[in-house]
Design a protein around this motif. Structure first.
Motif, PDB file in Angstrom:
ATOM      1  N   GLU A  22       0.362  -1.282  -0.282  1.00 53.14           N
ATOM      2  CA  GLU A  22      -0.052  -0.085  -0.317  1.00 53.14           C
ATOM      3  C   GLU A  22       0.697   1.388  -0.303  1.00 53.14           C
ATOM      4  N   ASP A  23       1.991   1.521   0.872  1.00 49.97           N
ATOM      5  CA  ASP A  23       3.126   2.331   0.475  1.00 49.97           C
ATOM      6  C   ASP A  23       3.258   2.697  -0.967  1.00 49.97           C
ATOM      7  N   MET A  24       3.532   1.649  -1.217  1.00 49.78           N
ATOM      8  CA  MET A  24       4.631   1.916  -2.664  1.00 49.78           C
ATOM      9  C   MET A  24       3.588   2.655  -3.069  1.00 49.78           C
ATOM     10  N   ARG A  25       2.621   1.845  -3.056  1.00 53.80           N
ATOM     11  CA  ARG A  25       1.100   2.830  -4.259  1.00 53.80           C
ATOM     12  C   ARG A  25       1.249   3.854  -4.600  1.00 53.80           C
ATOM     13  N   GLU A  26       0.785   4.481  -2.678  1.00 59.37           N
ATOM     14  CA  GLU A  26       0.806   5.706  -2.329  1.00 59.37           C
ATOM     15  C   GLU A  26       2.137   6.386  -3.283  1.00 59.37           C
ATOM     16  N   THR A  27       3.163   6.214  -2.665  1.00 58.56           N
ATOM     17  CA  THR A  27       4.443   6.432  -2.857  1.00 58.56           C
ATOM     18  C   THR A  27       4.273   7.240  -4.634  1.00 58.56           C
ATOM     19  N   LEU A  28       4.136   5.929  -5.679  1.00 60.06           N
ATOM     20  CA  LEU A  28       3.956   5.994  -6.817  1.00 60.06           C
ATOM     21  C   LEU A  28       3.378   7.201  -7.346  1.00 60.06           C
ATOM     22  N   SER A  29       1.670   6.978  -6.525  1.00 58.82           N
ATOM     23  CA  SER A  29       0.751   7.989  -7.240  1.00 58.82           C
ATOM     24  C   SER A  29       1.207   9.155  -6.743  1.00 58.82           C
ATOM     25  N   GLN A  30       2.274   9.581  -5.847  1.00 58.90           N
ATOM     26  CA  GLN A  30       2.165  10.787  -5.069  1.00 58.90           C
ATOM     27  C   GLN A  30       3.051  11.475  -6.140  1.00 58.90           C
ATOM     28  N   PHE A  57      14.653   5.163  -5.332  1.00 63.65           N
ATOM     29  CA  PHE A  57      13.073   4.972  -4.591  1.00 63.65           C
ATOM     30  C   PHE A  57      12.615   4.057  -5.593  1.00 63.65           C
ATOM     31  N   VAL A  58      12.224   4.714  -6.515  1.00 63.52           N
ATOM     32  CA  VAL A  58      11.339   4.192  -7.411  1.00 63.52           C
ATOM     33  C   VAL A  58      11.775   3.095  -8.620  1.00 63.52           C
ATOM     34  N   GLN A  59      13.044   3.016  -9.040  1.00 67.08           N
ATOM     35  CA  GLN A  59      13.852   2.000  -9.218  1.00 67.08           C
ATOM     36  C   GLN A  59      13.729   0.614  -8.280  1.00 67.08           C
ATOM     37  N   ARG A  60      13.304   1.273  -7.042  1.00 66.44           N
ATOM     38  CA  ARG A  60      13.509  -0.118  -5.930  1.00 66.44           C
ATOM     39  C   ARG A  60      12.426  -0.555  -5.894  1.00 66.44           C
ATOM     40  N   ILE A  61      11.128   0.501  -6.019  1.00 67.75           N
ATOM     41  CA  ILE A  61       9.835  -0.343  -6.092  1.00 67.75           C
ATOM     42  C   ILE A  61       9.468  -1.119  -7.131  1.00 67.75           C
ATOM     43  N   PHE A  62       9.869  -0.958  -8.406  1.00 69.94           N
ATOM     44  CA  PHE A  62       9.584  -1.282  -9.501  1.00 69.94           C
ATOM     45  C   PHE A  62      10.348  -2.492  -9.604  1.00 69.94           C
ATOM     46  N   ASN A  63      11.552  -2.654  -9.301  1.00 73.63           N
ATOM     47  CA  ASN A  63      12.120  -4.088  -8.549  1.00 73.63           C
ATOM     48  C   ASN A  63      11.170  -5.276  -7.376  1.00 73.63           C
ATOM     49  N   ALA A  80       5.988   7.770 -17.784  1.00 69.69           N
ATOM     50  CA  ALA A  80       6.938   8.175 -19.026  1.00 69.69           C
ATOM     51  C   ALA A  80       8.146   9.384 -18.265  1.00 69.69           C
ATOM     52  N   TRP A  81       8.221   9.531 -16.834  1.00 68.58           N
ATOM     53  CA  TRP A  81       9.531  10.046 -16.326  1.00 68.58           C
ATOM     54  C   TRP A  81      10.567   9.252 -16.220  1.00 68.58           C
ATOM     55  N   TYR A  82      10.286   7.977 -15.425  1.00 67.13           N
ATOM     56  CA  TYR A  82      11.123   7.181 -15.333  1.00 67.13           C
ATOM     57  C   TYR A  82      11.800   6.335 -16.648  1.00 67.13           C
ATOM     58  N   ASP A  83      10.698   6.712 -17.873  1.00 69.17           N
ATOM     59  CA  ASP A  83      11.682   5.934 -18.956  1.00 69.17           C
ATOM     60  C   ASP A  83      12.664   7.292 -19.731  1.00 69.17           C
ATOM     61  N   ARG A  84      12.559   8.590 -18.989  1.00 72.42           N
ATOM     62  CA  ARG A  84      13.440   9.466 -19.120  1.00 72.42           C
ATOM     63  C   ARG A  84      14.456   9.140 -18.143  1.00 72.42           C
ATOM     64  N   MET A  85      13.940   9.220 -17.153  1.00 68.49           N
ATOM     65  CA  MET A  85      15.206   9.074 -16.194  1.00 68.49           C
ATOM     66  C   MET A  85      16.145   7.875 -16.773  1.00 68.49           C
ATOM     67  N   ARG A  93      23.974   4.749 -15.779  1.00 68.35           N
ATOM     68  CA  ARG A  93      25.280   3.527 -15.550  1.00 68.35           C
ATOM     69  C   ARG A  93      24.889   3.465 -13.585  1.00 68.35           C
ATOM     70  N   ALA A  94      24.589   4.585 -13.366  1.00 66.42           N
ATOM     71  CA  ALA A  94      24.224   3.723 -12.043  1.00 66.42           C
ATOM     72  C   ALA A  94      23.273   3.459 -11.491  1.00 66.42           C
ATOM     73  N   LEU A  95      22.197   3.104 -12.241  1.00 65.50           N
ATOM     74  CA  LEU A  95      21.338   2.484 -11.655  1.00 65.50           C
ATOM     75  C   LEU A  95      20.858   1.112 -12.549  1.00 65.50           C
ATOM     76  N   PHE A  96      21.186   1.502 -13.499  1.00 66.77           N
ATOM     77  CA  PHE A  96      20.128   0.382 -14.887  1.00 66.77           C
ATOM     78  C   PHE A  96      21.592   0.006 -15.437  1.00 66.77           C
ATOM     79  N   PHE A  97      22.411  -1.036 -14.399  1.00 69.33           N
ATOM     80  CA  PHE A  97      23.334  -1.668 -15.112  1.00 69.33           C
ATOM     81  C   PHE A  97      23.639  -2.772 -16.071  1.00 69.33           C
ATOM     82  N   ASP A  98      22.532  -2.454 -16.259  1.00 71.00           N
ATOM     83  CA  ASP A  98      22.181  -4.817 -16.738  1.00 71.00           C
ATOM     84  C   ASP A  98      23.186  -5.325 -17.934  1.00 71.00           C
ATOM     85  N   GLU A  99      23.592  -3.807 -18.795  1.00 71.66           N
ATOM     86  CA  GLU A  99      24.722  -4.041 -19.506  1.00 71.66           C
ATOM     87  C   GLU A  99      26.172  -4.610 -19.098  1.00 71.66           C
ATOM     88  N   ASP A 100      26.408  -4.331 -17.704  1.00 71.73           N
ATOM     89  CA  ASP A 100      27.994  -5.306 -17.657  1.00 71.73           C
ATOM     90  C   ASP A 100      27.923  -6.783 -17.311  1.00 71.73           C
TER      91      ASP A 100
END
Length: 109
Positions: A22-30, A57-63, A80-85, A93-100
């Motif tokens: 519930e807290d994760m959903r509320e955070t994403l809504s905000q 925080f958003v990356q971790r929630i989605f993870n 849309a914001w997450y895609d731009r980020m 390089r810092a958070l989405f290092f799946d190419e490593d």
């Protein structure tokens, strides 16, 4: 320390897991509300520390709960914001290092 020792020994209760979801959903809504002004970033006029502070925080929630990311899951501005980020080289390089190649060895905890 006592709380973490208890969690390590017995895990989380169903009530704690439900509350966390519930807290994760509320955070994403905000964040979706903050991102819905029509600009590219959380502050309409520019990329800022607000974007940098929230992306981990958003990356971790989605993870932890990928279903919250699926098809925008009711958070279109956030999605849309997450895609731009994700497209920003430094953030990638810092958070989405799946190419490593070592990333495959990391646990998804």
């Amino acid at each position: 320390r006592e709380r973490w020792a208890t969690v390590a020994a017995t895990g989380f209760t169903e009530a704690e897991i439900k509350k966390s979801a519930e807290d994760m959903r509320e955070t994403l809504s905000q964040i979706d509300k903050w991102a819905s002004h029509g600009g590219d970033w959380l502050l309409p006029e520019q990329y800022s520390l607000a974007d940098l502070a929230l992306i981990p925080f958003v990356q971790r929630i989605f993870n932890l709960a990928p279903e919250l990311r699926a098809d925008g899951a009711g958070y279109p501005a956030l999605s849309a914001w997450y895609d731009r980020m994700q497209a920003r080289p430094a953030v990638k390089r810092a958070l989405f290092f799946d190419e490593d190649p070592r990333a495959k060895e990391l646990p998804n905890v």
